[in-house]
Design an enzyme around this catalytic site. Structure first.
Site, PDB file in Angstrom:
ATOM      1  N   GLU A  38     -72.751 -24.614  32.223  1.00 15.27           N
ATOM      2  CA  GLU A  38     -72.412 -25.860  32.762  1.00 15.27           C
ATOM      3  C   GLU A  38     -71.519 -26.265  33.738  1.00 15.27           C
ATOM      4  O   GLU A  38     -70.355 -25.711  33.929  1.00 15.27           O
ATOM      5  CB  GLU A  38     -72.119 -26.786  31.524  1.00 15.27           C
ATOM      6  CG  GLU A  38     -71.932 -28.368  31.690  1.00 15.27           C
ATOM      7  CD  GLU A  38     -71.656 -28.947  30.202  1.00 15.27           C
ATOM      8  OE1 GLU A  38     -71.606 -30.205  30.296  1.00 15.27           O
ATOM      9  OE2 GLU A  38     -71.101 -28.268  29.516  1.00 15.27           O
ATOM     10  N   LYS A  75     -78.365 -34.221  32.378  1.00 11.20           N
ATOM     11  CA  LYS A  75     -77.961 -34.263  30.660  1.00 11.20           C
ATOM     12  C   LYS A  75     -78.145 -35.599  30.334  1.00 11.20           C
ATOM     13  O   LYS A  75     -77.801 -36.711  30.819  1.00 11.20           O
ATOM     14  CB  LYS A  75     -76.336 -33.638  30.851  1.00 11.20           C
ATOM     15  CG  LYS A  75     -75.625 -33.551  29.634  1.00 11.20           C
ATOM     16  CD  LYS A  75     -74.505 -33.101  29.716  1.00 11.20           C
ATOM     17  CE  LYS A  75     -73.459 -32.988  28.368  1.00 11.20           C
ATOM     18  NZ  LYS A  75     -72.280 -32.133  28.717  1.00 11.20           N
ATOM     19  N   CYS A  77     -75.450 -28.490  27.240  1.00 10.11           N
ATOM     20  CA  CYS A  77     -74.237 -28.302  26.283  1.00 10.11           C
ATOM     21  C   CYS A  77     -74.708 -29.634  24.975  1.00 10.11           C
ATOM     22  O   CYS A  77     -75.476 -29.250  24.281  1.00 10.11           O
ATOM     23  CB  CYS A  77     -72.972 -28.764  26.881  1.00 10.11           C
ATOM     24  SG  CYS A  77     -71.611 -28.223  25.971  1.00 10.11           S
ATOM     25  N   SER A 125     -34.548 -15.698  22.996  1.00  6.45           N
ATOM     26  CA  SER A 125     -33.299 -16.165  22.140  1.00  6.45           C
ATOM     27  C   SER A 125     -33.015 -15.145  21.080  1.00  6.45           C
ATOM     28  O   SER A 125     -31.939 -15.033  20.394  1.00  6.45           O
ATOM     29  CB  SER A 125     -33.697 -17.345  21.341  1.00  6.45           C
ATOM     30  OG  SER A 125     -34.992 -17.287  20.661  1.00  6.45           O
ATOM     31  N   GLY A 126     -33.910 -14.014  20.703  1.00  8.44           N
ATOM     32  CA  GLY A 126     -33.872 -13.251  19.584  1.00  8.44           C
ATOM     33  C   GLY A 126     -34.600 -14.157  18.320  1.00  8.44           C
ATOM     34  O   GLY A 126     -34.592 -13.205  17.352  1.00  8.44           O
ATOM     35  N   GLY A 127     -35.401 -14.934  18.820  1.00 13.17           N
ATOM     36  CA  GLY A 127     -35.986 -15.598  17.762  1.00 13.17           C
ATOM     37  C   GLY A 127     -37.680 -15.221  17.766  1.00 13.17           C
ATOM     38  O   GLY A 127     -38.238 -14.812  18.777  1.00 13.17           O
ATOM     39  N   ASN A 145     -27.279 -30.376  22.144  1.00 10.79           N
ATOM     40  CA  ASN A 145     -28.489 -30.456  23.190  1.00 10.79           C
ATOM     41  C   ASN A 145     -28.101 -30.026  24.622  1.00 10.79           C
ATOM     42  O   ASN A 145     -28.659 -29.668  25.457  1.00 10.79           O
ATOM     43  CB  ASN A 145     -29.080 -31.830  23.191  1.00 10.79           C
ATOM     44  CG  ASN A 145     -29.860 -32.194  22.206  1.00 10.79           C
ATOM     45  OD1 ASN A 145     -30.427 -31.378  21.443  1.00 10.79           O
ATOM     46  ND2 ASN A 145     -29.935 -33.578  21.749  1.00 10.79           N
ATOM     47  N   GLU A 205     -43.042 -27.419  15.770  1.00 10.49           N
ATOM     48  CA  GLU A 205     -41.730 -28.021  16.489  1.00 10.49           C
ATOM     49  C   GLU A 205     -42.034 -29.280  17.493  1.00 10.49           C
ATOM     50  O   GLU A 205     -41.474 -30.282  17.543  1.00 10.49           O
ATOM     51  CB  GLU A 205     -40.890 -26.924  17.285  1.00 10.49           C
ATOM     52  CG  GLU A 205     -40.201 -26.048  16.385  1.00 10.49           C
ATOM     53  CD  GLU A 205     -39.778 -24.838  17.244  1.00 10.49           C
ATOM     54  OE1 GLU A 205     -38.868 -24.122  16.357  1.00 10.49           O
ATOM     55  OE2 GLU A 205     -40.120 -24.595  18.161  1.00 10.49           O
ATOM     56  N   LYS A 218     -41.643 -37.595  23.881  1.00 14.97           N
ATOM     57  CA  LYS A 218     -41.282 -36.387  24.141  1.00 14.97           C
ATOM     58  C   LYS A 218     -42.630 -35.627  24.625  1.00 14.97           C
ATOM     59  O   LYS A 218     -42.512 -34.787  25.603  1.00 14.97           O
ATOM     60  CB  LYS A 218     -40.480 -35.612  22.932  1.00 14.97           C
ATOM     61  CG  LYS A 218     -39.193 -35.677  22.747  1.00 14.97           C
ATOM     62  CD  LYS A 218     -38.373 -34.871  21.691  1.00 14.97           C
ATOM     63  CE  LYS A 218     -37.009 -34.893  21.639  1.00 14.97           C
ATOM     64  NZ  LYS A 218     -36.414 -34.115  20.676  1.00 14.97           N
TER      65      LYS A 218
END
Length: 555
Positions: free
Chosen positions: A41, A109, A145, A304-306, A385, A414, A526
């Site tokens: 498509e 379509k 579709c 970060s090591g995370g 922060n 998160e 955010k």
């Protein structure tokens, strides 16, 4: 009749590049003796073009590209997806049939999706004609579709005498989508006694990733052939002429005859992939295409090591090559020796370039500059922060100086709850894990270690998650356990359940459900400022979920 399905990865707006790719695959199809080759498509302009369709010049250039492509196709019938318009300047999402250097027919379509990530009614007018076509002794229909998913079009094609249906599609991936697609199309093929030739796009486009998995299903509903998942491919199938009869009064557009006998095709193994491997490949493909289609060569990640930054880095290595992945570790006075050592060890073990920039002195410069205004106030999130924002500034400095794309590392758990710092760890141009819950991050990390190509140290996987912005900080200080949190988030975000439904039906603690809902609602602002990320669930943020920021409804 030999059928070819060309599963290609177009780039939105790259009319010249898409045309070259289409002609390349037409050449391959012809070399294998195909009588028909079908493309996805809107393959000429890429999918979804979104508000480019509001630009008259874009539409005109796309139609011009279609005409140029058609002038170069002969000796085969090609079915292309393209924008077309009528004499009233109404736009259509069309399947265009080309033969002998001419456009022979256009199917518009009919069923325009306008839910989730789709908003086709914003741009397109719906078609209202369902023509049939005849090539050799085979009568077939064409659809686009959504036409295959709703009843009207395919049923009418069958009633009119179609033996087969070609459906050209750009169907975005979500977890288990390939299985759902195969089951649904198989049932429809069996119920109607039709061959269904389903061509799907493959590749990443902003938040969306298309898995390919183009399909050929017989009138018995059984899978005859499948294209490779998550990569470009072309598949072939020999459909026996006259295998299904059609009424003598069938009205069709005659496309002429077909070539004579062809050498038998070699049987090809059907490739399928499920579980964490499916998700992993989707994330790699989407990342690779986002980086390359936007003309970046290298990416940079805060290591970060995370576990989140480790998984992001591994995915990036598979997407663009480990030599193009730059890691920056930025320890502070709250970073433990273990996380610092894990960050360096992880990068070295996996061949990732690592740069270490401690932020303690920079942080104290900030604090000293703010000491007069902050005097006498309790230390809290503002100071925490600051550390994340210093790290974000450093990553963006590398991006500006060297042209590296910053990959942020926040997961869906998160991102949902706002457990991140705006202008800090949220900075970046792309977020691979944006639609990946924390529990799935662990699942994918274990999958990485089983595969053996890369290694995420066991200490990273086992360590309780922490942002390390204050002494002895743990994610569990602010959030419910992830195994509980993710279940609540799925119900609230993906199934649109309310507080009472979630609490009553799933036996969660009322205060936990209330807290999670408030976190999700409070942090809409955010998410509006976060980088785009890959959609792998049935409902991600960005295109799927459009909530008001100013909103007083809630528990």
């Amino acid at each position: 009749m030999r059928i070819a399905l060309a599963q290609i990865n177009p780039i939105v707006g790259d009319l010249k590049g898409n045309a070259e790719k289409i002609l390349q695959y037409v050449k391959i199809a012809k070399s294998k003796g195909a009588d028909i080759v079908a493309f996805p498509e809107l393959s000429v302009c890429g999918y979804p073009p979104q508000d480019l369709l509001l630009k008259e010049a874009f539409v005109e250039d796309t139609i011009k590209a279609l005409k140029d492509i058609s002038s170069k196709i002969s000796g085969i019938v090609a079915i292309l997806g393209c924008v077309t318009k009528d004499d009233k300047n109404r736009l259509y999402n069309s399947a265009v049939l080309i033969k002998d250097r001419k456009i022979k027919a256009v199917y518009n379509k009919i069923e325009l999706p306008n839910y989730g990530v789709f908003d086709e009614k914003r741009y397109f007018h719906h078609g209202n004609e369902i023509p049939l076509f005849k090539l050799g002794n085979t009568v077939f229909g064409v659809s686009v579709c959504e036409d295959l998913w709703l009843a009207r079009v395919t049923e009418e094609q069958k009633q009119k005498g179609a033996q087969a249906v070609f459906n050209i599609s750009s169907s975005p991936y979500h977890i288990d989508k390939a299985s759902e697609r195969t089951e649904y199309i198989g049932k429809k093929a069996r119920r109607l006694g039709l061959y269904i030739f389903y061509t799907n796009t493959v590749g990443g486009q902003d938040e969306l990733v298309f898995d390919g998995n183009s399909l050929i299903l017989g009138p018995d509903g059984k899978e005859k052939m499948r294209a490779k998942p998550f990569e470009e491919d072309i598949i072939f199938y020999d459909m026996q002429q006259g295998s299904c009869g059609y009424p003598d009064n069938t009205d069709y557009i005659d496309l002429g005859g077909i070539k004579g006998k062809k050498p038998l095709l070699k049987k090809r193994k059907i490739e399928t992939i499920k579980g964490p491997g499916e998700v992993y490949r989707a994330l790699v493909l989407a990342t690779r295409d986002y980086v390359k289609k936007n003309c970046f060569k290298k990416v940079v990640i805060g290591i970060s090591g995370g576990i989140d930054s480790a998984l992001t880095a591994v995915l990036a290595c598979d997407a663009v090559g480990r030599g193009n992945v730059m890691g920056v570790t930025m320890p502070s006075m709250y970073s433990s020796n273990q996380t610092r050592n894990d960050a360096i060890r992880f990068c070295r073990d996996n061949g990732i370039n690592i740069i270490e920039i401690p932020i303690q002195e920079i942080y104290y410069t900030y604090i000293n500059s703010l000491s007069k205004e902050f005097k006498g106030l309790k230390t809290g999130s503002a100071e925490e922060n600051l550390q994340a924002r210093i790290r974000g500034n450093i990553l963006m400095a590398f991006s500006n100086k060297f042209g590296w794309l910053v990959l942020s590392t926040g997961n869906k758990s998160e991102v949902s709850c706002g457990y991140s710092t705006i202008y800090g760890d949220m900075v970046g141009g792309f977020n691979i894990l944006k639609d990946v819950y924390k529990t799935r991050v662990y699942e994918l990390s274990r999958y990485v270690n089983r595969c053996g190509k890369y290694t995420i140290p066991g200490s990273i996987i086992k360590r309780p998650p922490t942002a390390e912005l204050r002494p002895n900080q743990k994610d569990s200080d602010s959030l419910p356990p992830y195994r509980v949190l993710d279940r609540i988030l799925k119900l609230y975000i993906e199934q649109d359940m309310g507080y009472e439904q979630i609490t009553r039906a799933n036996k969660f603690k009322p205060e936990t459900v209330r807290k999670v809902i408030k976190l999700v609602d409070r942090n809409e602002f955010k998410r509006r400022q976060a980088p785009p990320g890959i959609r792998i669930t049935k409902k991600g943020f960005d295109k799927d979920r459009r909530m008001p920021i100013t909103n007083k409804y809630g528990c």
